[in-house]
Design an enzyme around this catalytic site. Sequence first.
Site, PDB file in Angstrom:
ATOM      1  N   ARG A 121       0.843  -1.200   0.000  1.00  0.00           N
ATOM      2  CA  ARG A 121       0.000   0.000   0.000  1.00  0.00           C
ATOM      3  C   ARG A 121       0.880   1.253   0.000  1.00  0.00           C
ATOM      4  O   ARG A 121       2.082   1.167   0.211  1.00  0.00           O
ATOM      5  CB  ARG A 121      -0.955  -0.026   1.190  1.00  0.00           C
ATOM      6  CG  ARG A 121      -0.247  -0.176   2.512  1.00  0.00           C
ATOM      7  CD  ARG A 121      -1.249  -0.281   3.648  1.00  0.00           C
ATOM      8  NE  ARG A 121      -0.556  -0.645   4.885  1.00  0.00           N
ATOM      9  CZ  ARG A 121      -1.149  -0.778   6.050  1.00  0.00           C
ATOM     10  NH1 ARG A 121      -2.454  -0.610   6.164  1.00  0.00           N
ATOM     11  NH2 ARG A 121      -0.456  -1.107   7.124  1.00  0.00           N
ATOM     12  N   ASN A 159      -5.358   6.994   4.456  1.00  0.00           N
ATOM     13  CA  ASN A 159      -5.013   6.261   5.679  1.00  0.00           C
ATOM     14  C   ASN A 159      -3.593   6.610   6.096  1.00  0.00           C
ATOM     15  O   ASN A 159      -2.656   6.468   5.310  1.00  0.00           O
ATOM     16  CB  ASN A 159      -5.094   4.748   5.456  1.00  0.00           C
ATOM     17  CG  ASN A 159      -5.011   3.968   6.763  1.00  0.00           C
ATOM     18  OD1 ASN A 159      -5.897   4.086   7.600  1.00  0.00           O
ATOM     19  ND2 ASN A 159      -3.941   3.219   6.948  1.00  0.00           N
ATOM     20  N   GLU A 160      -3.450   7.118   7.281  1.00  0.00           N
ATOM     21  CA  GLU A 160      -2.117   7.388   7.853  1.00  0.00           C
ATOM     22  C   GLU A 160      -1.177   7.982   6.799  1.00  0.00           C
ATOM     23  O   GLU A 160      -0.163   7.373   6.425  1.00  0.00           O
ATOM     24  CB  GLU A 160      -1.541   6.106   8.465  1.00  0.00           C
ATOM     25  CG  GLU A 160      -2.347   5.599   9.634  1.00  0.00           C
ATOM     26  CD  GLU A 160      -1.684   4.409  10.347  1.00  0.00           C
ATOM     27  OE1 GLU A 160      -0.795   3.773   9.762  1.00  0.00           O
ATOM     28  OE2 GLU A 160      -2.049   4.147  11.508  1.00  0.00           O
ATOM     29  N   GLU A 318      -7.900   3.925  15.591  1.00  0.00           N
ATOM     30  CA  GLU A 318      -7.376   2.556  15.550  1.00  0.00           C
ATOM     31  C   GLU A 318      -6.551   2.291  16.792  1.00  0.00           C
ATOM     32  O   GLU A 318      -5.770   3.145  17.212  1.00  0.00           O
ATOM     33  CB  GLU A 318      -6.397   2.348  14.378  1.00  0.00           C
ATOM     34  CG  GLU A 318      -6.966   2.267  13.012  1.00  0.00           C
ATOM     35  CD  GLU A 318      -5.859   2.026  11.980  1.00  0.00           C
ATOM     36  OE1 GLU A 318      -4.820   1.417  12.318  1.00  0.00           O
ATOM     37  OE2 GLU A 318      -6.049   2.464  10.848  1.00  0.00           O
ATOM     38  N   TRP A 326       3.662  -6.522  13.555  1.00  0.00           N
ATOM     39  CA  TRP A 326       4.798  -5.839  12.933  1.00  0.00           C
ATOM     40  C   TRP A 326       5.920  -5.510  13.912  1.00  0.00           C
ATOM     41  O   TRP A 326       6.839  -4.784  13.557  1.00  0.00           O
ATOM     42  CB  TRP A 326       4.315  -4.575  12.214  1.00  0.00           C
ATOM     43  CG  TRP A 326       3.303  -3.760  12.968  1.00  0.00           C
ATOM     44  CD1 TRP A 326       1.943  -3.830  12.830  1.00  0.00           C
ATOM     45  CD2 TRP A 326       3.548  -2.758  13.963  1.00  0.00           C
ATOM     46  NE1 TRP A 326       1.318  -2.950  13.690  1.00  0.00           N
ATOM     47  CE2 TRP A 326       2.293  -2.269  14.396  1.00  0.00           C
ATOM     48  CE3 TRP A 326       4.703  -2.223  14.543  1.00  0.00           C
ATOM     49  CZ2 TRP A 326       2.159  -1.279  15.359  1.00  0.00           C
ATOM     50  CZ3 TRP A 326       4.561  -1.233  15.505  1.00  0.00           C
ATOM     51  CH2 TRP A 326       3.305  -0.781  15.901  1.00  0.00           C
ATOM     52  N   GLU A 366      -1.331  -8.939   7.232  1.00  0.00           N
ATOM     53  CA  GLU A 366      -1.754  -8.679   8.604  1.00  0.00           C
ATOM     54  C   GLU A 366      -2.598  -9.813   9.188  1.00  0.00           C
ATOM     55  O   GLU A 366      -3.389  -9.600  10.113  1.00  0.00           O
ATOM     56  CB  GLU A 366      -2.479  -7.332   8.660  1.00  0.00           C
ATOM     57  CG  GLU A 366      -1.517  -6.234   8.215  1.00  0.00           C
ATOM     58  CD  GLU A 366      -2.058  -4.826   8.373  1.00  0.00           C
ATOM     59  OE1 GLU A 366      -1.325  -3.977   8.914  1.00  0.00           O
ATOM     60  OE2 GLU A 366      -3.191  -4.581   7.955  1.00  0.00           O
ATOM     61  N   HIS A 369      -2.315 -10.107  12.893  1.00  0.00           N
ATOM     62  CA  HIS A 369      -2.682  -8.941  13.706  1.00  0.00           C
ATOM     63  C   HIS A 369      -4.022  -9.235  14.366  1.00  0.00           C
ATOM     64  O   HIS A 369      -4.958  -9.720  13.718  1.00  0.00           O
ATOM     65  CB  HIS A 369      -2.795  -7.721  12.786  1.00  0.00           C
ATOM     66  CG  HIS A 369      -2.861  -6.415  13.501  1.00  0.00           C
ATOM     67  ND1 HIS A 369      -3.934  -6.045  14.285  1.00  0.00           N
ATOM     68  CD2 HIS A 369      -1.987  -5.384  13.541  1.00  0.00           C
ATOM     69  CE1 HIS A 369      -3.703  -4.834  14.777  1.00  0.00           C
ATOM     70  NE2 HIS A 369      -2.537  -4.408  14.344  1.00  0.00           N
TER      71      HIS A 369
HETATM   72  C1  GAL Z   1      -2.039   0.952  11.016  1.00  0.00           C
HETATM   73  C2  GAL Z   1      -2.806   0.935   9.697  1.00  0.00           C
HETATM   74  C3  GAL Z   1      -3.778  -0.219   9.637  1.00  0.00           C
HETATM   75  C4  GAL Z   1      -3.109  -1.483  10.076  1.00  0.00           C
HETATM   76  C5  GAL Z   1      -2.543  -1.285  11.466  1.00  0.00           C
HETATM   77  C6  GAL Z   1      -1.874  -2.515  12.011  1.00  0.00           C
HETATM   78  O1  GAL Z   1      -0.859   1.666  10.901  1.00  0.00           O
HETATM   79  O2  GAL Z   1      -3.511   2.129   9.529  1.00  0.00           O
HETATM   80  O3  GAL Z   1      -4.275  -0.332   8.321  1.00  0.00           O
HETATM   81  O4  GAL Z   1      -2.095  -1.789   9.182  1.00  0.00           O
HETATM   82  O5  GAL Z   1      -1.585  -0.274  11.422  1.00  0.00           O
HETATM   83  O6  GAL Z   1      -1.347  -2.278  13.290  1.00  0.00           O
END
Ligand code: GAL
Length: 703
Positions: A121, A159-160, A318, A326, A366, A369
């Site tokens: 992405r 996003n971010e 979030e 990660w 992910e 996650h």
């Molecule tokens: C954020 C991101 C999400 C997801 C998340 C995982 O940085 O906006 O899409 O990747 O991390 O921790």
Amino acid sequence: MPHPSTTRFDRVWGRVPRLAYGADYNPEQWDPATWREDTALMREAGVNLVSLGIFAWSWLEPEPGRLDFTGMDAVIGLLHDSGISVDLATPTAAPPRWFSHAHPDSLPVTAENVRLAPGSRQTYCPSSPAYREHAVRITSALAERYGDHPAVVMWHVGNEYGNANAHCFCDTSAAAFRTWLHTEYGRDLTALNDRWGTSFWGMRYSAWDQVGPPRTSTGSLPPAQWLDFRRFSDAEHLSCYRAERDAIRPHSPGRPITTNLMTGNFAEADYWRWSREVDIVANDHYLNAEDEHRTAELAFAADLTRGLAGGRPWLLMEHSTSAVQWQPRNLAKAAGEMARNSLTHVARGADGVLFFQWRQSAFGAEQWHSAMLPHGGTKTRIWREAAALGASVARVAEVAGSVCEPAQIALAWDYDAWWALELPDRPSRDMVYREELRGWHRALWTAGLRCDIVPAPGRGLEPSVLPREAADTDNSEADDRPKDAEAPYRLLLVPSLYAVAPGTAEALAAFAAAGGHVVVGPFSGVTDLDDRIFPGPYPGALREVLGLTVDEFLPLAADERTSLDDGSTGRTWAERVVPAADTAVDARFTDGPAAGGPALLSRSLGLGTVRYAATRLNDASLRCLLPRWATAAGCAPALPGSGDGVEVTRRTGPTGSWLFAVNHTVTPALLPATGYELLAGQPVEGELTVPPGGVAVVREDPA
Ligand code: GAL
């Protein structure tokens, strides 16, 4: 004066459910039968808001120009039928492969001149005209189709921004950077040469086309070039955000538009600027599971986000229900930790708690996650805790719109100072801005003292830092930001403000003159915003207001410590300080490179005082000194029961006040309170017991 929650800023939230509870929802990973199960389970978990389709561009437009909204129509319809509101995302953080292949020059290029491949992405250059055109096109199509859909209550743009593509060094970026510099320097190449200091190593530019991004060379580049490039890159991302926001606005009146910031640790955006461009400040916050200070970190990130929101309610867009994927070792959250973390954010002003993501992915980067609905479904601990938290959030929903009681201590936070302090070729790589600020905040947190995080003095950015006397008489209507949230600060903390804007010394002096108390940390006021060292003795910009000069900066070795004669300990840094005649030496170094010299100094200025610390004080020393300085500044003591891992905060609104107590310790916490505890649904008469690891939210009796 109306209560803050009745101002325009409350109306901005429109129909966003509050307290919001939910997650990112990525239906393109699942089939329609799963969508139906999802909406049913969302209801069960108390979800009332989902951020929908953040990475769904290739789902919505599988081939160039072929828009297919069938799936999105169905999902929005299902959510609507289930009474779940939608924070509709523009999918522009993930351009489709067909786009990258059709526009290879939109792919970002590294400082080493490597063009990155598609496949992940944020594979775009923020200056790419093709990216910008297509991002606005897909955004407009979504806004036209869903802008007035009854389920859509807010917008989540991108996003971010910048997370994976903060800087691009391609030729398009280079040209855009030159255009940005033309404006910044009035097309005056001599001015650029002077401000970048290019006479060093004979690197003066003789024509504009030689100027470009700080691409990797044989060695160091001018620090000011890096600073301008960071400002430029941030401005490019912000302008991408603005273009999408402005494309949505006419089609979706009454719906707030935002993007998710990463206030906790992202170093490449000046969020004081971003926060003025979003309708609601929204933050993503992930803990480092192995961070020994992660509990205090939660409070720090939440306070920073509230500061960026000008004291108004904000959204936790979030965080994770448990492990992320990660980090080197992705530790699970302990039982109860998710709720404690979430409610810590609410206690510090969040009007919603959302997670990444709703359903744990079965595949992809992910898949490991955590999510609200884990791989194992509803028979799992995480699901049970997520559903229980949904019920808790609903029980405390009456706090929505209320604001945190203003603090009396302000901590100055500045992006230019951060960027400049951590450039290469500084005296010590251990001078880490965020760590230093976190350390000062943590010391207050441990002592139960609350602080607001504010722009550095002299930046001309509101909320201004006012001593109580001035704030009480301030009738300024410069904006309709809630005045209650503009705290009447008594103590202003300014750790390691290495680079300063013009006017900083004057702002500090004015604060002190009016009765405020200031503490400045080491290595402050040394350079201007181009990283040029002020002429004359250090710290050029602040030597008069601090009443001292620094003869020499004396970094310490990695594990070296320096002792002070008041029992404090410094690390990383010492300075050989020469005090002015009216400056008192409150403590001296007893060893190390500055042995015998002043370490802590103070002077009276107007009705207030100015202090200086010439070393990085360690945690224990900050824990001892900051509360002492707060008391000397006339700050009220911490709320009873607050401190040492028990957070006690208060939110107030037109209908009352709520005491939040979060017990991060392993023993029960006792504190005075009278009212009704919302989570357990019990009256509280005089004394509240918060179990180990527990949270309580007391609607306080008016008395
Ligand atoms: C954020 C991101 C999400 C997801 C998340 C995982 O940085 O906006 O899409 O990747 O991390 O921790």
